[in-house]
Write a protein that holds these residues in place. Sequence first.
Motif, mmCIF file in Angstrom:
data_model
loop_
_atom_site.group_PDB
_atom_site.id
_atom_site.type_symbol
_atom_site.label_atom_id
_atom_site.label_comp_id
_atom_site.label_asym_id
_atom_site.label_seq_id
_atom_site.Cartn_x
_atom_site.Cartn_y
_atom_site.Cartn_z
ATOM 1 N N THR A 1 1.370 4.456 1.918
ATOM 2 C CA THR A 1 0.942 5.058 3.181
ATOM 3 C C THR A 1 1.525 6.459 3.297
ATOM 4 O O THR A 1 2.740 6.637 3.192
ATOM 5 C CB THR A 1 1.407 4.194 4.373
ATOM 6 O OG1 THR A 1 0.910 2.874 4.198
ATOM 7 C CG2 THR A 1 0.901 4.762 5.697
ATOM 8 N N ASP B 1 -5.297 4.848 9.438
ATOM 9 C CA ASP B 1 -6.416 4.189 8.770
ATOM 10 C C ASP B 1 -6.257 4.268 7.265
ATOM 11 O O ASP B 1 -5.417 5.015 6.771
ATOM 12 C CB ASP B 1 -7.703 4.949 9.124
ATOM 13 C CG ASP B 1 -8.604 4.137 10.015
ATOM 14 O OD1 ASP B 1 -8.563 2.914 9.863
ATOM 15 O OD2 ASP B 1 -9.327 4.735 10.843
ATOM 16 N N SER B 2 -7.157 3.545 6.588
ATOM 17 C CA SER B 2 -7.170 3.720 5.138
ATOM 18 C C SER B 2 -7.924 5.026 4.859
ATOM 19 O O SER B 2 -8.772 5.441 5.656
ATOM 20 C CB SER B 2 -7.855 2.550 4.453
ATOM 21 O OG SER B 2 -9.236 2.664 4.602
ATOM 22 N N GLN C 1 -3.151 5.315 -0.147
ATOM 23 C CA GLN C 1 -4.347 4.534 0.171
ATOM 24 C C GLN C 1 -4.542 4.506 1.685
ATOM 25 O O GLN C 1 -5.646 4.372 2.184
ATOM 26 C CB GLN C 1 -4.184 3.092 -0.331
ATOM 27 C CG GLN C 1 -4.187 2.948 -1.835
ATOM 28 C CD GLN C 1 -2.897 2.368 -2.355
ATOM 29 O OE1 GLN C 1 -2.249 1.584 -1.677
ATOM 30 N NE2 GLN C 1 -2.533 2.739 -3.572
ATOM 31 N N GLU C 2 -3.410 4.610 2.400
ATOM 32 C CA GLU C 2 -3.443 4.601 3.869
ATOM 33 C C GLU C 2 -2.875 5.928 4.355
ATOM 34 O O GLU C 2 -2.036 6.537 3.676
ATOM 35 C CB GLU C 2 -2.551 3.480 4.405
ATOM 36 C CG GLU C 2 -2.964 2.088 4.010
ATOM 37 C CD GLU C 2 -4.082 1.544 4.874
ATOM 38 O OE1 GLU C 2 -4.060 1.764 6.091
ATOM 39 O OE2 GLU C 2 -4.993 0.915 4.312
ATOM 40 N N LYS D 1 0.860 -1.183 0.000
ATOM 41 C CA LYS D 1 0.000 0.000 0.000
ATOM 42 C C LYS D 1 0.896 1.232 0.000
ATOM 43 O O LYS D 1 2.045 1.179 0.426
ATOM 44 C CB LYS D 1 -0.857 0.036 1.269
ATOM 45 C CG LYS D 1 -1.861 -1.084 1.415
ATOM 46 C CD LYS D 1 -3.209 -0.629 0.914
ATOM 47 C CE LYS D 1 -4.193 -1.740 0.746
ATOM 48 N NZ LYS D 1 -4.766 -2.258 1.962
#
Lengths: 255, 301
Positions: free
Chosen positions: B36, B219-220, B205-206, B34
């Motif tokens: 982040t 969090d996402s 995305q995070e 992901k």
Amino acid sequence: MNSIKVVAWYTFKELFKSRILINTFFLGCALITICYIASEFTYGTPGRIAIDFGLGTLTLSSVGISLFLGVSLISKELETKTVYMVISRPVTRTQFLIGKIIGFLTILFLNLFILSTMALLTFKSYGGVISPLIIWNIFYTFLESCLVLLIVVLFTLNTNNTVSVISALVLYIVGHSIDPRTIMYFVEGRPGFEALIKFYHFVLPGFYKFNIKDFVIYKQELEIDYLISSLSYGLIYSLFVLFLIIFVFNKKDIA
Amino acid sequence: MISFENVSKIFKPDAFGPPFEALTQTSFEIKPQKVTGFLGANGAGKSTSMKIMMDFIRPTKGKVIYHQQLGKNKNEIFENIGFLPERPFFYPNLTGEDFLFFMGSLVKVSKPDIKKSIEYWAQIFKIDYALKRKIATYSKGMLQRLGFMATLLHKPELIILDEPLSGLDPLGRKDLKEIINQVSNEGKTVFFSSHIVSDIEEVSQEVIFIKQGRVIFNDSLNELYEKNKLKTYEIHVGSESKIELSTPCQQEVFSHGHLKLFVEKEFKNKLIEELIQKNIEISSLSLKKVTLEEIFYRTEK
């Protein structure tokens, strides 16, 4: 081991490309010129003048490089954070330090090699004979410069560059001034001073041990025991300072 | 990929000065594969966290856990990480190419592979024309590109970037964001810090939001939007000026002949009825979307 080699190689390359050795070459040319001019004023001893100037220039240049360039060897990495790019790879701090020091010492060795070749050629051209003691002297200059480098690097891990240079320079000058062969006269009858000198000899570096120029120029001989004990002293002291540097650097927050 | 467990860091600038706590019981996790975003104002503790992650500084309390995917020992872990520091400054007398070979050799990539990697990424980073030049001649943007490129040479699983977009021109920012998306699409994990909310919103995305050394949320982005979803509806109507309405709502003239009405959920139907009664044309109705920036400012307050 590979990481040390890589760090050392690129440290060497970086320093080499900074054109420091061009200065060495010019210094060598200046040395030859000075020897030539000085030979006009000497009566029968131009060779002695040449080797005196030559060895003096070697010491000045090598210790100067160690002191004034060595001071930024690690501190600049910490200041500009270039160290982050290296130690964020699979490279330990110890490998990084040793690599940097080896890279720097290679430049120092090249500087010494170029200057000593020019000095010895000048000496020979004035009829001098290259004795093993001269080679020992050159080797001692290298050892002395290594020790100065390590001391100044150790200081830079704890304080700023200016204070580091001044402290290392003071240690260097005092280290040459406490030669027991010349200091005995002042020490006799002053027990406090004697204790202080003994303490200094025990803890701080005795650079006088590497100064054999008088023997090279005038006596032209020195006991092998003295040479080996000075060599061992230099190596052991350098290793001790290196371990200290590694210890401090490993404990240090590189913020 | 990496978890922080109650990490605290206390700095003591000098022997006599008071200590200050840069991180307080910080816990968060970087999820694999992901992007982040690590968001926080200047001095919030982003760089300190990254330095602890990279073992440049040690935590006063707590621990950092590197997941097994990264490797079993420090060497293996760091072989799988690519790190770009904030405000990169590299060896000025080396050429860009020298520097990349240096970085590649440290992660034990063979010379032909480094060469291939350089050829591939230099095109993408648009820096191929400058690689034979000394780094001393590089601009800030070029240094950023070179540094980012060095982090990707060995195909790391986790890419950690400290403020990678700061100080870049709009084109440079766009290029680097595209590259972050590209490596993310290749299945790599990207963790990058920024104090610019829109950068995080655009790429991540995070999101991990840190404030004064404490993690406020981790969090996402979708969950974050969901949690902070507004109950306000936005209605666009055709009107030259503000209208007199009995239903409570906010009005905003946003362009010639158009008016925005903001109404809470419970008054939505009543307002629509009133607008129809008054024969005012409704051109659109939507649930007002919250932006990360709004959430950020709300949390900052």
